[in-house]
Design an enzyme around this catalytic site. Structure first.
Site, PDB file in Angstrom:
ATOM      1  CG  HIS A  28      -1.927  -1.114   1.175  1.00  0.00           C
ATOM      2  ND1 HIS A  28      -3.119  -1.010   0.503  1.00  0.00           N
ATOM      3  CD2 HIS A  28      -1.890  -2.361   1.670  1.00  0.00           C
ATOM      4  CE1 HIS A  28      -3.782  -2.152   0.616  1.00  0.00           C
ATOM      5  NE2 HIS A  28      -3.049  -2.994   1.309  1.00  0.00           N
ATOM      6  CE  LYS A  86      17.939  -1.435  -1.492  1.00  0.00           C
ATOM      7  NZ  LYS A  86      19.135  -0.793  -0.973  1.00  0.00           N
ATOM      8  CE  LYS A  97      28.569 -20.004  -0.719  1.00  0.00           C
ATOM      9  NZ  LYS A  97      29.260 -21.201  -0.245  1.00  0.00           N
TER      10      LYS A  97
END
Length: 178
Positions: A108, A156, A173
């Site tokens: 929202h 992300k 890694k």
């Protein structure tokens, strides 16, 4: 003046979702884990999903809106995956979304007094693995061959062939196949 939140998806969307939920619950949820894969693919396709003939969806997986789901060859949504696909979700070839993972394409608008729904797609690229209990937020792409560790929270994009973990997820890694 503040305006109350209203569902912008509409009545047709709500009806399809109710019908889908009923059909999946009555026809699939009671089946043992990976049994009846062809039947599950048929039902998902009947509601608009684009599912490869070798894709696997476990019986306890939850798909919010089938027509926003694409699964390529050998893609898998495992036990108790919550696929909240208000916007499109694409699971690439040989990609796995493990037990209890949550793919969330909606939120929202927190800067609006109307608290409107906002959406962005999620993509899990070829050979990627979203491990058990991980959260993948809207607008995220999990790169080819990348691994999202168990219980990670991803907000992300994850670069190809990397391993991330934690909350928020951080680089651990590079992934190297021997």
């Amino acid at each position: 003046m503040d305006k109350p939140y209203t569902n912008q998806l509409g009545r047709r969307h709500m009806f399809i979702r109710m019908l889908w939920s009923l059909v999946w619950t009555v026809s699939v949820r009671w089946l043992p884990r990976s049994m009846g894969s062809g039947w599950k693919r048929f039902l998902l396709r009947s509601f608009g999903a684009k599912i490869a003939p070798t894709a696997v969806v476990y019986s306890s997986a939850k798909v919010y809106f089938p027509s926003n789901l694409t699964m390529d060859d050998y893609a898998c949504l495992a036990t108790d995956v919550d696929c909240y696909n208000v916007a499109p979700i694409h699971v690439g070839r040989f990609a796995t979304v493990s037990q209890g993972a949550f793919l969330c394409t909606a939120s929202h608008d927190i800067s609006s007094s109307g608290h409107e729904l906002i959406t962005q797609p999620i993509e899990v690229k070829e050979r990627a693995w979203v491990a058990a209990g991980a959260f993948v937020g809207m607008g995220v792409t999990i790169g080819e061959g990348a691994i999202v560790g168990a219980r990670a929270a991803v907000f992300k994009d994850v670069p190809p062939w990397t391993v991330v973990g934690g909350n928020p997820a951080k680089f651990i890694k590079k992934r190297v196949i021997k």
